[in-house]
Structures are given as C-alpha cells and as structure tokens.
Enzyme design. Structure first.
Site, mmCIF file in Angstrom:
data_model
loop_
_atom_site.group_PDB
_atom_site.id
_atom_site.type_symbol
_atom_site.label_atom_id
_atom_site.label_comp_id
_atom_site.label_asym_id
_atom_site.label_seq_id
_atom_site.Cartn_x
_atom_site.Cartn_y
_atom_site.Cartn_z
ATOM 1 N N THR A 126 0.835 -1.197 0.000
ATOM 2 C CA THR A 126 0.000 0.000 0.000
ATOM 3 C C THR A 126 0.873 1.251 0.000
ATOM 4 O OG1 THR A 126 -1.782 1.181 1.144
ATOM 5 C CG2 THR A 126 -0.182 0.030 2.521
ATOM 6 N N ARG A 127 0.301 2.353 -0.532
ATOM 7 C CA ARG A 127 0.966 3.654 -0.483
ATOM 8 C C ARG A 127 0.025 4.708 0.075
ATOM 9 N NH1 ARG A 127 -1.483 4.916 -5.719
ATOM 10 N NH2 ARG A 127 -1.436 7.153 -5.359
ATOM 11 N N HIS A 172 -8.020 2.023 5.623
ATOM 12 C CA HIS A 172 -9.294 2.235 6.299
ATOM 13 C C HIS A 172 -10.000 0.882 6.473
ATOM 14 C CE1 HIS A 172 -8.475 6.456 5.866
ATOM 15 N NE2 HIS A 172 -8.356 6.325 4.557
ATOM 16 N N ARG A 206 -7.402 -4.313 -7.198
ATOM 17 C CA ARG A 206 -7.843 -3.607 -8.400
ATOM 18 C C ARG A 206 -6.895 -2.448 -8.716
ATOM 19 N NH1 ARG A 206 -10.964 0.599 -10.170
ATOM 20 N NH2 ARG A 206 -12.477 0.160 -11.817
ATOM 21 N N HIS A 227 -9.823 -1.660 3.628
ATOM 22 C CA HIS A 227 -8.533 -2.337 3.501
ATOM 23 C C HIS A 227 -8.384 -3.422 4.558
ATOM 24 C CE1 HIS A 227 -7.905 1.822 1.928
ATOM 25 N NE2 HIS A 227 -7.400 1.146 0.920
#
Length: 581
Positions: free
Chosen positions: A209-210, A214, A303, A217
């Site tokens: 992740t970058r 929340h 996605r 996720h």
C-alpha cells in the site's frame, strides 16, 4: 512487531535460500572488509545519489532486489524491456539502472570504481563499472509504462529527470543507509525471514500500500489471509510514491493504529524503502518478487494495482485487472502465490463490507473517495465510522486540521520579455488586496542576485538555479504560504524537479506565459535579444539556446493578446475556481 530487530539473531552475509524458493543475495561485506572498503572509497570518484537511487541501492544491497547484484548492464536492460526477463531468462520486469550525466560518465576510466554516497556524503557502497551505455528513454517508457504521456509520474521522471547515460556494474555494500524514523519497523529481508521462522509463521500473505488504510482495507486483508490460511504482513512503500500522496510519517502512524483492529498475533507491520514507478501490471509483478524475497508465501493483488490514475485524455493508464492477469500468467515461475482480490465496498443495508463482485441490486453501496475524504478533513465535517476508525481519523485530522489553508506555488515561466514578472506582480497585488496569507516572491532577477549568486548560464547552472527556487518555494508552501516564482526556467526537467519539490507539501501551479518570441524581442528595452542575434551574448534563451515549451501547464497566458490586468484576471479566476484564492 516493533521488537523484531531485537529478536533477530545475526546471520552471515552470504546467499540465503529463502523458505519459498529463490536465493536471497545480501551484498554487504563483512565488517572488517567493509571498513577497509570505506577507507578506500575516499580515493574514488564520488557520486551522491538522489532519493530514487538511494531506495534502489538499499534494496539491491539488502537482497530485496534478489537476484540482482548491481545495476543492470546493457544485455539485461534490453531483455527486461523486451521480455520482462534478465539476459539469463530470470523473470524481472523493471529496469534497475544508475543514471548519470554525460560529463560524469566521460570522466570515468575503464572498469572504474565509484563511491556511492547518501546526501550527507556517507559512503554506502562501491560500484565497479562494467558498462557505460546510452538508453533510449522513449523506448523505455513505452516498454515499461506502455505510454510516453508525461501525466504518468513514472514517465515524467524518466523523460525529464533521468540522466542520459546508464552505468552497469556490481556492488559491494559498506553500510546500510541511515533511517531515523520508525527504526523498529525497518527490516531487511534476512531479518524479516528470521522473525517469521522464530515465530512459526510459515504462510504469510503480504499487502502493498501507499495510502492510509481504512476499514475496507482491513476487510480485504483479513479475508485474503483467511482465504489462504496465512498470517498478514502489511508492508507499505515508504521510499517514494506518487506526488501528492499522504506523507509516510502520517501513513505509518495510521497503520500502527490500525494494527490494533486485527486479531492478536495475526498481522505484522514492516516498512519497505521502495521507490515506486507507478508502473501498473509490470510493477505488480515486481512487487510480488520483492515480497517473495522478504519471505512472504502469498501476495495480495487488488484492483488497479500500482496504477497512477488517468492519462491526459481522462482514461485510466491500465485496465483495472491487468495486473492480476499478468501475474496469473507467470504464477508457475514466480515462487510466490498470488491472491487476487476485488475492491471492497460498504453495503449500508447489511452494515458490512463485501467484495464488489458479491454486491447485488438491492444493496445500498456507500463510499468516500480520497477527494471527498480530503474535503471532509478540510471542512471539519464528520467522517463516518463505517469508513474508517476514530484513531485513524484523529491522526489524519492532526496532519490536515480543519479550515487550514494549503500552501501553493505559482510558477510563471516564459521567454525574457514575455511579461511573466509583470504578470506575477499583478497577481501578487490581487492576492494581497483580497486576503491576508503570507506571500513570498521569487523573481528570476532577484534570485540571481541573492539566492543563486555565482551561478552562470550553463545548462547545469540554470538547472541548479531552478532547483534552488523550487526548494525555497517548497519550504514556503510547507508552512502554508504562497510562493510566486517568475524565472525563465527554459528546461522541462528542471521545471519538473521544482514541481516535485513543491508537490511534496502542496499545490504547484505552472503558468506558461506564452508570448511569442517576436513580441518579446520587440519589447526588449535592454537590447539583450539584439546582442544575442549579433553573437555578443552566447546561450541566450530563444536565440541560440532552446526554450522547452511546457507540455501541460495548469494555465497558459499570452500577454500579446491581453493586457496585464486581463491576464491577471484569468489567473485569479482560475485560482478562485480551484479554491486557492
């Protein structure tokens, strides 16, 4: 997880066979040899690395980029572009190269050794140069990113800020880069593998992740881990991400708060010093290989993995599931299992999160986009608990307090005599007469007299001048102020460097004052154009030195077609429409 570093037993610096296949190559020398090489490095040509190069070097040295043992030579580079493979056939999708200027490359002797240093001059490694070659950046952009559209941050980096010469060769590591932030969360592949072994973690699914994480996720990662019966490794990129992303200091605080909402001993957090290229499918394949090197057995691919958004025509650069398809095509040789997962959405009528492909027509789907989240943070409007956790909201509000005004820079660029300084002064007056925000003016002539005194007009010195302007502007913006810059700034690469510096803290507004050359010459009160035409001034922009026209500025204004007042009206109206004035 914070105690990982203390729990790791020391390991020899040799190739380590990881639990899920492949060889982990640690390029650091043993202590005594590293100290001897450090002393020797002082006599070598010195190279200070930029942020991307430092990130690449760290992952080369610690084995995160295994099986690479240095920066790619020509044969490996060409095959990576053509086939996503090294010359020996090993799967590898992203070229890892060391770019330099022609002047630096020309200064090197055959088989030269170079000391590679951090920004403080500390030697980190020695590169033995085995090849010097000239890449085709356009061809590289098409092969790696599938586009030459500079809206793509990876393309802009490659075409505008990457040196024209590549050095290929092998590395010897002297010492690890220094990181003073979140030290307990920074682990080498070797250390992380050992922690997994000591804690009996045999099946580990990694999540890239970058962005802040929340509830969606959390649900996605929990379901993915449960699906394959694995523990969860949250491993965010903290080296360099997309311009405008939330800074990694804030993000890591959010990740730590989120960990408390996972089952005990189910999830761990570790930081990855990766300079992302935002390369979509190829980058997803690269991320999977890196996570295999760190000891993961599975990797979540969601996605639009590593997608940079839309192109200049408003279309996505990559199909949202292209990354999943590419990784599926290579699953037999990857050495890590892929866990494809659709986006998670909140169904209000069920009060739960669902994979997007499980939503039916009766479901009341709700979502808050990144833009909407930023709006709510700015306005102080409530953020619902179904979207994120209160602890995460508190951290984001501390970083983005309600009603705080974001700093921005207005960067006027154009030929000498285009009217950019006059227009900048007119816009300054509008800002001051309608508001009370602090404004700093960085005019080209004033900067030359003070900030850049001593610099000449070579391309290198002109670039240095714009970088200095960009740095000062970024500091003004970081503190919520407005910076107005009005240099000629003839080269696209230097302007883009200034943009990158400012966008780390706020908005960058490029305003091309596009007044035609003949009008600029007619206005020339100092006789500079006439002197340049006569050969008395060399390297004059627009005459015998190029002005690289901005491809996609935020605004373009021709002062030969408008009065200064009208042009200022155009700029000020745009600022108001963007909520900046």
């Amino acid at each position: 997880m914070n105690a990982i570093a203390a729990e790791i037993v020391s390991a020899e610096h040799d190739a380590l066979v990881p639990p899920h296949g492949g060889v982990l190559r640690d390029l650091y020398l043993p202590t005594a040899e590293a100290e001897a090489l450090k002393r020797f490095s002082a006599s070598l040509p010195q190279r200070t690395l930029n942020q991307r190069q430092l990130c690449d070097l760290e992952l080369l040295l610690n084995g995160g980029f295994s099986p690479l043992q240095g920066f790619l030579g020509r044969a490996d580079y060409d095959r990576v572009l053509a086939d996503m493979r090294l010359a020996d056939g090993t799967l590898w999708p992203i070229p890892i190269t060391l770019d330099v200027s022609e002047a630096f490359a020309a200064s090197l002797s055959a088989k030269a050794q170079i000391s590679l240093n951090d920004t403080q001059g500390t030697p980190l490694a020695v590169l033995t140069v085995e090849e010097v070659y000239f890449p085709d950046h356009i061809a590289e952009a098409r092969a790696v990113f599938g586009t030459t559209d500079r809206t793509h941050p990876g393309v802009a980096e490659l075409l505008d800020r990457t040196g024209p010469v590549y050095l290929g060769g092998t590395l010897q590591g002297i010492q690890q880069p220094s990181h003073y932030d979140f030290a307990s969360l920074r682990h080498s592949p070797r250390h992380l593998r050992e922690w997994f072994r000591q804690h009996g973690w045999h099946r580990i699914v990694a999540f890239q992740t970058r962005n802040p994480m929340h509830r969606a996720h959390r649900e996605l990662t929990l379901r993915a881990a449960e699906q394959v019966g694995a523990k969860l490794l949250i491993q965010p990129s903290v080296g360099r991400t997309k311009p405008g992303d939330v800074d990694h200091y804030t993000r890591v605080r959010c990740y730590r708060a989120l960990l408390n909402h996972y089952p005990k001993d189910h999830a761990a957090l570790s930081l990855l010093p990766l300079a992302m290229r935002m390369g979509g499918p190829r980058e997803a394949l690269w991320h999977a290989i890196i996570r295999k090197n760190y000891g993961a057995s599975h990797f979540i691919v969601g996605r639009d993995h590593a997608g940079p958004g839309n192109d200049t025509n408003g279309r996505p650069f990559y199909d949202p599931y292209a990354a999943q398809q590419l990784l599926a095509a290579h699953r037999d040789e990857l050495g890590i299992e892929i866990v494809p997962f659709p986006a998670m959405v909140y169904a209000a009528n069920r009060d739960t999160y669902l994979p997007q492909n499980e939503v039916d027509a009766k479901d009341e789907v709700r979502d808050i986009s990144g833009t909407e989240l930023r709006r709510r943070l700015h306005s102080g409007e409530s953020i619902p608990e179904w979207f994120t956790f209160p602890e995460v909201v508190n951290i984001l509000r501390e970083r983005h307090p309600a009603n705080a005004r974001e700093g921005f820079a207005l960067f006027f660029t154009g030929l000498s005599g285009s009217g950019k300084s006059t227009l900048a002064q007119a816009v300054l007056a509008r800002l001051l007469e309608t508001g009370s925000r602090p404004v700093t003016v960085l005019d080209g002539d004033e900067v030359r007299r003070h900030l850049s005194k001593g610099l000449g007009f070579s391309r290198e010195d002109r670039d240095a001048n714009i970088t200095r302007i960009g740095y000062v502007a970024s500091e003004v913006v970081r503190h919520g102020g407005i910076a107005i810059c009005a240099p000629i700034a003839p080269y696209a690469g230097a302007r883009d460097e200034a943009r990158q510096l400012v966008q780390a803290h706020g908005r960058f507004v490029e305003i091309h004052v596009s007044t035609p050359l003949e009008v600029c010459e007619a206005r020339d009160r100092k006789g500079l154009y006439a002197a340049a035409r006569a050969g008395k001034i060399k390297g004059f922009t627009g005459i015998d030195d190029p002005y690289e026209t901005p491809a996609s500025p935020e605004l373009r204004v021709d002062t030969s077609q408008r009065t200064v007042t009208d042009a200022a009206d155009v700029v000020f109206a745009w600022l108001k429409s963007e909520g900046l004035a």
